[in-house]
Design an enzyme around this catalytic site. Structure first.
Site, short mmCIF file in Angstrom:
data_model
loop_
_atom_site.label_atom_id
_atom_site.label_comp_id
_atom_site.label_asym_id
_atom_site.label_seq_id
_atom_site.Cartn_x
_atom_site.Cartn_y
_atom_site.Cartn_z
N HIS A 136 1.07 5.00 -12.67
CA HIS A 136 2.17 5.85 -12.25
C HIS A 136 2.21 5.63 -10.66
O HIS A 136 1.95 6.51 -10.19
CB HIS A 136 0.89 7.08 -12.48
CG HIS A 136 1.97 8.23 -12.49
ND1 HIS A 136 2.30 8.84 -11.16
CD2 HIS A 136 2.40 8.99 -13.46
CE1 HIS A 136 3.28 10.02 -11.83
NE2 HIS A 136 3.27 9.83 -12.77
N GLY A 145 1.38 15.22 -10.72
CA GLY A 145 0.90 15.91 -10.78
C GLY A 145 0.56 16.82 -11.09
O GLY A 145 -0.42 18.14 -9.58
N VAL A 146 -0.59 16.18 -12.25
CA VAL A 146 -1.44 17.22 -12.95
C VAL A 146 -2.26 16.55 -12.29
O VAL A 146 -3.57 18.04 -11.39
CB VAL A 146 -1.33 16.70 -13.68
CG1 VAL A 146 -0.45 17.05 -15.24
CG2 VAL A 146 -1.66 15.48 -14.61
#
Length: 234
Positions: A136, A145-146
């Site tokens: 990522h 973001g999570v």
């Protein structure tokens, strides 16, 4: 007789170039000419004091330049000595005593501020060695973001799992999120600073509402509202 200061004699010589005599007397009456070979009159002595005052003003300019050199010296301080490190209120060992998370999902490195039963501020050092970066993304490493939301929830857990609130480590859950916004990407090398504040606590139902913001430097990178579910030890 008296001796003429060197600076004043220079002024007299310059006056000689413009005129063959120096004038002095009361301005409303006839001007009296004084030959240059005679002794100087008191009005010229007063003019010499003006020359001394000008000299003092010029020395004040030197003081300004010394202040400038002082500021230049301060700029020469090495950059590694200009900024203080974040304080340590809870280190990683204390954090692991509070949170049940472990590698690779423990996303809080240090607590730098803590107000019992109210709020906590913690940091996550984002490095290229974090296990999520290879996927990522390989070409542009960005923290998911999570995982930012998860890290903030863990900081909230540090607030909730304290005696002042009464949460239980074995019965504590992340119940929901609302109004989450991602403002800027977080990349390898950033220090994520997360503040979680307890807004509302309903001990009867074991529900707590918290507000969170995450920063990199002075910029907000993530914010939102969090719901936590907790219970007592059985």
């Amino acid at each position: 007789e008296f001796s003429v200061p060197f600076s004043l004699s220079l002024e007299i010589e310059s006056a000689m170039a413009a005129s063959s005599s120096v004038f002095t007397a009361s301005p409303s009456r006839n001007l009296v000419s004084i030959p240059l070979h005679q002794s100087l009159s008191p009005p010229l002595i007063r003019s010499s004091s003006v020359a001394f005052r000008l000299k003092r003003r010029s020395s004040s300019l030197v003081l300004c330049s010394s202040d400038e050199s002082k500021s230049t010296t301060e700029k020469e301080i090495p950059i590694e000595l200009r900024y203080e490190a974040f304080p340590t209120v809870m280190d990683i060992n204390k954090i692991q005593e509070i949170l049940p998370h472990r590698f690779p999902f423990l996303l809080v490195d240090r607590v730098i501020e803590y107000t019992a039963g109210v709020s906590a501020v913690a940091i996550k050092n984002v490095t290229i060695n974090d296990n999520f970066f290879p996927g990522h993304f390989p070409e542009r490493p960005i923290m998911p973001g999570v995982l930012m939301v998860e890290a903030m929830a863990q900081v909230g857990g540090i607030v909730m799992l304290q005696p002042e609130v009464g949460g239980s480590r074995s019965n504590f859950f992340f119940a929901g999120i609302d109004k989450v916004r991602f403002r800027k990407p977080v990349i390898a090398g950033d220090t994520l600073v997360m503040r979680m504040t307890l807004v509302k606590l309903q001990k009867r139902f074991g529900i707590a509402k918290m507000e969170g913001k995450a920063y990199v430097g002075n910029s907000v990178v993530c914010e939102g509202e969090f719901l936590m579910a907790m219970g007592k030890e059985e």
